[in-house]
Write a protein that holds these residues in place. Structure first.
Motif, PDB file in Angstrom:
ATOM      1  N   UNK A   1       0.858  -1.179   0.000  1.00  0.00           N
ATOM      2  CA  UNK A   1       0.000   0.000   0.000  1.00  0.00           C
ATOM      3  C   UNK A   1       0.897   1.233   0.000  1.00  0.00           C
ATOM      4  N   UNK A   2       0.353   2.383  -0.387  1.00  0.00           N
ATOM      5  CA  UNK A   2       1.173   3.579  -0.622  1.00  0.00           C
ATOM      6  C   UNK A   2       2.199   3.841   0.481  1.00  0.00           C
ATOM      7  N   UNK A   3       3.461   3.885   0.080  1.00  0.00           N
ATOM      8  CA  UNK A   3       4.553   4.158   1.013  1.00  0.00           C
ATOM      9  C   UNK A   3       4.620   5.653   1.316  1.00  0.00           C
ATOM     10  N   UNK A   4       4.772   6.056   2.574  1.00  0.00           N
ATOM     11  CA  UNK A   4       4.979   7.473   2.888  1.00  0.00           C
ATOM     12  C   UNK A   4       6.346   7.917   2.390  1.00  0.00           C
ATOM     13  N   UNK A   5       6.383   9.086   1.757  1.00  0.00           N
ATOM     14  CA  UNK A   5       7.601   9.516   1.061  1.00  0.00           C
ATOM     15  C   UNK A   5       8.794   9.757   1.985  1.00  0.00           C
ATOM     16  N   UNK A   6       8.573  10.484   3.088  1.00  0.00           N
ATOM     17  CA  UNK A   6       9.710  10.900   3.914  1.00  0.00           C
ATOM     18  C   UNK A   6      10.452   9.699   4.514  1.00  0.00           C
ATOM     19  N   UNK A   7       9.762   8.735   5.156  1.00  0.00           N
ATOM     20  CA  UNK A   7      10.483   7.562   5.664  1.00  0.00           C
ATOM     21  C   UNK A   7      11.206   6.786   4.564  1.00  0.00           C
ATOM     22  N   UNK A   8      10.573   6.675   3.396  1.00  0.00           N
ATOM     23  CA  UNK A   8      11.209   5.972   2.283  1.00  0.00           C
ATOM     24  C   UNK A   8      12.487   6.681   1.860  1.00  0.00           C
ATOM     25  N   UNK A   9      12.429   7.994   1.724  1.00  0.00           N
ATOM     26  CA  UNK A   9      13.598   8.757   1.273  1.00  0.00           C
ATOM     27  C   UNK A   9      14.730   8.713   2.297  1.00  0.00           C
ATOM     28  N   UNK A  10      14.391   8.682   3.586  1.00  0.00           N
ATOM     29  CA  UNK A  10      15.426   8.609   4.620  1.00  0.00           C
ATOM     30  C   UNK A  10      16.169   7.278   4.570  1.00  0.00           C
ATOM     31  N   UNK A  11      15.463   6.197   4.252  1.00  0.00           N
ATOM     32  CA  UNK A  11      16.082   4.872   4.220  1.00  0.00           C
ATOM     33  C   UNK A  11      16.676   4.550   2.850  1.00  0.00           C
ATOM     34  N   UNK A  12      16.387   5.383   1.867  1.00  0.00           N
ATOM     35  CA  UNK A  12      16.750   5.076   0.479  1.00  0.00           C
ATOM     36  C   UNK A  12      18.239   4.783   0.300  1.00  0.00           C
ATOM     37  N   UNK A  13      19.073   5.553   0.982  1.00  0.00           N
ATOM     38  CA  UNK A  13      20.527   5.384   0.818  1.00  0.00           C
ATOM     39  C   UNK A  13      21.032   4.049   1.353  1.00  0.00           C
ATOM     40  N   UNK A  14      20.228   3.389   2.192  1.00  0.00           N
ATOM     41  CA  UNK A  14      20.661   2.121   2.795  1.00  0.00           C
ATOM     42  C   UNK A  14      20.093   0.888   2.096  1.00  0.00           C
ATOM     43  N   UNK A  15      19.048   1.074   1.303  1.00  0.00           N
ATOM     44  CA  UNK A  15      18.308  -0.071   0.773  1.00  0.00           C
ATOM     45  C   UNK A  15      19.184  -0.970  -0.094  1.00  0.00           C
ATOM     46  N   UNK A  16      19.907  -0.389  -1.032  1.00  0.00           N
ATOM     47  CA  UNK A  16      20.732  -1.194  -1.936  1.00  0.00           C
ATOM     48  C   UNK A  16      21.901  -1.847  -1.193  1.00  0.00           C
ATOM     49  N   UNK A  17      22.502  -1.103  -0.275  1.00  0.00           N
ATOM     50  CA  UNK A  17      23.642  -1.659   0.465  1.00  0.00           C
ATOM     51  C   UNK A  17      23.217  -2.861   1.302  1.00  0.00           C
ATOM     52  N   UNK A  18      22.067  -2.740   1.946  1.00  0.00           N
ATOM     53  CA  UNK A  18      21.588  -3.855   2.775  1.00  0.00           C
ATOM     54  C   UNK A  18      21.351  -5.101   1.930  1.00  0.00           C
ATOM     55  N   UNK A  19      20.783  -4.909   0.751  1.00  0.00           N
ATOM     56  CA  UNK A  19      20.536  -6.047  -0.131  1.00  0.00           C
ATOM     57  C   UNK A  19      21.859  -6.649  -0.616  1.00  0.00           C
ATOM     58  N   UNK A  20      22.812  -5.787  -0.986  1.00  0.00           N
ATOM     59  CA  UNK A  20      24.118  -6.262  -1.455  1.00  0.00           C
ATOM     60  C   UNK A  20      24.837  -7.055  -0.363  1.00  0.00           C
ATOM     61  N   UNK A  21      24.742  -6.589   0.878  1.00  0.00           N
ATOM     62  CA  UNK A  21      25.388  -7.298   1.992  1.00  0.00           C
ATOM     63  C   UNK A  21      24.797  -8.700   2.170  1.00  0.00           C
ATOM     64  N   UNK A  22      23.479  -8.806   2.010  1.00  0.00           N
ATOM     65  CA  UNK A  22      22.822 -10.114   2.153  1.00  0.00           C
ATOM     66  C   UNK A  22      23.239 -11.056   1.029  1.00  0.00           C
ATOM     67  N   UNK A  23      23.325 -10.514  -0.185  1.00  0.00           N
ATOM     68  CA  UNK A  23      23.792 -11.337  -1.314  1.00  0.00           C
ATOM     69  C   UNK A  23      25.216 -11.819  -1.082  1.00  0.00           C
ATOM     70  N   UNK A  24      26.059 -10.917  -0.572  1.00  0.00           N
ATOM     71  CA  UNK A  24      27.464 -11.276  -0.341  1.00  0.00           C
ATOM     72  C   UNK A  24      27.584 -12.392   0.696  1.00  0.00           C
ATOM     73  N   UNK A  25      26.782 -12.314   1.746  1.00  0.00           N
ATOM     74  CA  UNK A  25      26.818 -13.356   2.780  1.00  0.00           C
ATOM     75  C   UNK A  25      26.386 -14.711   2.228  1.00  0.00           C
ATOM     76  N   UNK A  26      25.568 -14.668   1.179  1.00  0.00           N
ATOM     77  CA  UNK A  26      25.099 -15.910   0.559  1.00  0.00           C
ATOM     78  C   UNK A  26      25.908 -16.278  -0.682  1.00  0.00           C
ATOM     79  N   UNK A  27      27.059 -15.602  -0.864  1.00  0.00           N
ATOM     80  CA  UNK A  27      27.952 -15.871  -2.003  1.00  0.00           C
ATOM     81  C   UNK A  27      27.233 -15.733  -3.339  1.00  0.00           C
ATOM     82  N   UNK A  28      26.347 -14.738  -3.435  1.00  0.00           N
ATOM     83  CA  UNK A  28      25.594 -14.522  -4.673  1.00  0.00           C
ATOM     84  C   UNK A  28      25.643 -13.061  -5.126  1.00  0.00           C
ATOM     85  N   UNK A  29      26.619 -12.319  -4.638  1.00  0.00           N
ATOM     86  CA  UNK A  29      26.697 -10.899  -4.974  1.00  0.00           C
ATOM     87  C   UNK A  29      26.941 -10.703  -6.467  1.00  0.00           C
ATOM     88  N   UNK A  30      26.134  -9.866  -7.073  1.00  0.00           N
ATOM     89  CA  UNK A  30      26.286  -9.518  -8.489  1.00  0.00           C
ATOM     90  C   UNK A  30      25.577  -8.185  -8.726  1.00  0.00           C
TER      91      UNK A  30
END
Length: 673
Positions: free
Chosen positions: A12-41
């Motif tokens: 359902x519609x995401x509130x903009x301000x919380x999304x924008x505050x976390x935006x800088x971390x979203x990709x890094x967090x996903x990349x870290x999880x991929x790396x831990x699973x030896x699937x980083x790409x």
């Protein structure tokens, strides 16, 4: 083998301000999880208010095979009389094999137990559910919510999950929602879910269904619309970056359109109109010839070719907001600028009311006035400005728009016939209010702004409300940064120790050294230089802000200059020779005790350098460091620690005199290069 991977989490519609505050971390967090699973790409992340999307053009079908090495106890401990000891048996159990499969290897010059376990990579599809769930639950948007019968929470309810590995649907369940080959387009295009067979069809379906998935394209479209509207209407649209980011986050099919409001509302201060439009409606203000006009731009999310109803609706919504603002404004003007009632408004437990704060700020302002004596200003004008600075807190307008405090005081002061100097001081009392913020424009405004910040700092420290860790609810760190910037801008000398001691007399007794330390810690963060440079200047004992800044700049210039490392070694030696000498002493050098020519030459050059007047600390430091050749010759030809006590002390006094001159600027041995 590789395949494309598409992950779409529908919400359902995401509130903009919380999304924008976390935006800088979203990709890094996903990349870290991929790396831990030896699937980083490589991958790309997209978002709209209704979906979070991860797209891999190429993703491994399986983890790579790998190996893990285990080292155990030395063989002499692992086997006794040819039989395995508990150490060997425990090692085998740890490795998950029998004792017969354990080998040996050299490590640290000893032969130890060794086993190499071959690990076969797991199929990616088996790991996908855990990877996605771990990623989603790692996202921190601040407040979250529960829905249905779930105990888990997320920022908004998840409504669909779509995970395609190639054309294959990956079986994933998230917050009770099972993955399916479906997605949703723009609600105006189609309210129902649509089936998809693969990633190619997914991207085409969204595009045709009115969803611009890529945030950067949404931004470009909005700015392109702005340019078209400006050209067609001979207007200028304010490009507020924060507001632009927000509308990008809350739209899937953005279109910028032009609306208008009644000219009668232009009686309001322009900041009131702009604030009302931005804060409540997310409208962009419009200007012509540098002046605000009765137009606005709204970024619509409608998927249509006819925006007449959208414009009409937004104009209808804006009118009552501006009507309320005009009503508040006229009421405030009738009442005039008054501090009546502030004696009932509590500033802080232990620090009394806002009226009490005004009286404390007056005392600080008068003290600063005596110190700085600003040209063309009077103490009476200063007192008037401080007395009225908080009056707009009682206004209806500031009650409605708290961010306009100070600014409304400026307008009300002008309407009440106060001088421009008083009005500007009221307006600028909270400056600077951010790292890139403007500064008070006049010495009078600067003193008013300093008084506010100093009272808040001293007052809160006096009741032990001291920032800890990252917590700073009263923005005291920002207050110190503001004081540093103001004193530099207006060339106000501010000795941290002396001034704080002078001003703190009217507050409850507290450890003023803690406040001094707080100032110094902010200084360390404020100057974006090698931290050891700041430490070297602080070690000189300097505590006056202007001089501290100039000395830090001078030392940084020296440290970054060519050949400093060579000079540094010489002066480090000077520092080492003087480390046991009381540098607060007055050093007397007796030329009659000189025995070597190098002593005469060094003393003569130092006497020449120390007798000159310098235009800057950098020039003085440069001259002192230029003594390097004479010092090198002195150290080469002269034994400082000679047996003759008088000669030894005289030579140390000569070296100490030179270092004391440098120490007035910085303790150079503290520099790390």
């Amino acid at each position: 083998m590789i395949k494309p991977l598409l992950i779409e989490i529908g919400v359902e519609e995401l509130p903009a301000i919380p999304l924008l505050k976390e935006l800088k971390n979203i990709e890094k967090k996903y990349a870290d999880i991929l790396e831990k699973n030896s699937l980083l790409c490589e991958f790309e992340f997209y978002y709209t208010p209704r979906r979070l999307v991860l797209w891999h053009r190429e993703f491994k079908v399986c983890q790579d095979d790998s190996s893990e090495e285990f080292f155990g106890a030395p063989l002499e401990m692992a086997y006794k009389e040819g039989k395995p000891t508990p150490a060997a048996e425990g090692f085998a159990k740890k490795c998950g094999v029998s004792i017969d499969e354990i080998g040996s290897a050299l490590k640290g010059g000893k032969e130890v137990l060794y086993f190499k376990k071959e690990l076969k990579g797991k199929p990616s599809i088996e790991l996908m559910g855990t990877i996605i769930e771990t990623w989603i639950k790692s996202l921190d948007f601040g407040k979250s919510m529960r829905w249905g019968s779930l105990n888990e929470s997320f920022i908004r309810p998840i409504r669909w999950v779509n995970v395609l590995f190639g054309d294959e649907l990956v079986d994933v369940e998230l917050f009770g929602i099972k993955s399916s080959k479906q997605t949703f387009v723009h609600r105006i295009s189609n309210f129902n879910s649509l089936q998809i067979s693969g990633a190619k069809e997914y991207f085409e379906l969204l595009k045709d269904g009115g969803v611009t998935l890529f945030p950067e394209i949404r931004r470009e479209n909005i700015l392109s619309n702005f340019s078209t509207l400006e050209k067609e209407n001979s207007i200028t649209i304010e490009r507020d970056e924060d507001l632009l980011n927000e509308v990008v986050a809350i739209t899937e099919h953005p279109t910028a359109i032009l609306g208008s409001f009644d000219e009668e509302f232009l009686k309001l201060p322009p900041e009131v109109i702009i604030t009302s439009m931005k804060e409540h409606q997310r409208y962009f203000p419009v200007f012509k010839d540098g002046k605000l006009i009765n137009k606005f731009v709204v970024v619509s999310n409608a998927f249509t070719d006819d925006f007449s109803k959208v414009i009409e609706g937004n104009e209808r919504v804006l009118r009552p907001r501006l009507s309320d603002a005009l009503f508040f404004y006229n009421n405030d003007l009738k009442k005039g600028l008054s501090t009546d009632g502030l004696e009932k408004v509590v500033f802080m437990n232990g620090l009394g009311t806002v009226a009490d704060k005004i009286e404390r700020e007056k005392k600080i302002a008068n003290t600063l006035f005596e110190i700085y004596r600003p040209n063309g200003s009077s103490k009476e004008t200063l007192e008037r400005a401080v007395s009225l600075a908080k009056a707009d807190l009682m206004s209806e307008m500031v009650y409605e728009f708290t961010e306009l405090q100070g600014l409304m005081g400026y307008y009300y002061a002008k309407e009440a016939g106060e001088s421009e100097e008083v009005a500007i001081a009221i307006k600028e009392q909270y400056l600077p209010n951010g790292e890139e913020s403007e500064l008070p424009s006049t010495p009078m405004s600067a003193i008013v702004a300093m008084s506010l910040k100093l009272d808040t700092l001293i007052g809160l420290f006096s009741i032990n409300q001291i920032p800890t860790g990252s917590r700073d609810p009263f923005a005291l760190r920002r207050a110190v940064n503001g004081l540093i910037r103001i004193t530099k801008e207006h060339n106000f000398e501010f000795d941290i120790v002396k001034t704080l001691a002078l001003l703190s007399k009217d507050y409850a007794e507290f450890e003023i050294s803690k406040l001094e330390a707080f100032f110094l810690e902010r200084l360390r963060q404020y100057f974006k230089v090698n931290p050891s440079i700041v430490e070297a200047v602080l070690a000189s004992g300097e505590r006056e802000l202007l001089s501290l800044g100039k000395k830090i700049e001078a030392l940084e210039a020296m440290v970054n200059s060519e050949g400093f490392s060579e000079s540094f070694s010489t002066f480090k030696r000077v520092a080492n020779i003087t480390k046991d000498i009381d540098m607060s002493s007055e050093f007397r050098v007796d030329v009659n005790l000189f025995e070597e020519k190098a002593e005469d030459v060094l003393f003569a050059r130092y006497s020449e350098v120390s007798s000159l007047k310098y235009n800057s600390y950098e020039e003085e430091l440069d001259a002192l460091l230029a003594l390097k050749p004479e010092l090198d010759k002195f150290f080469e030809d002269v034994m400082v620690n000679t047996e003759d006590e008088k000669v030894r002390n005289n030579r140390k006094s000569l070296v100490a005199s030179i270092y004391k001159s440098i120490l007035k600027i910085a303790d150079i041995k503290e520099v790390s290069i």
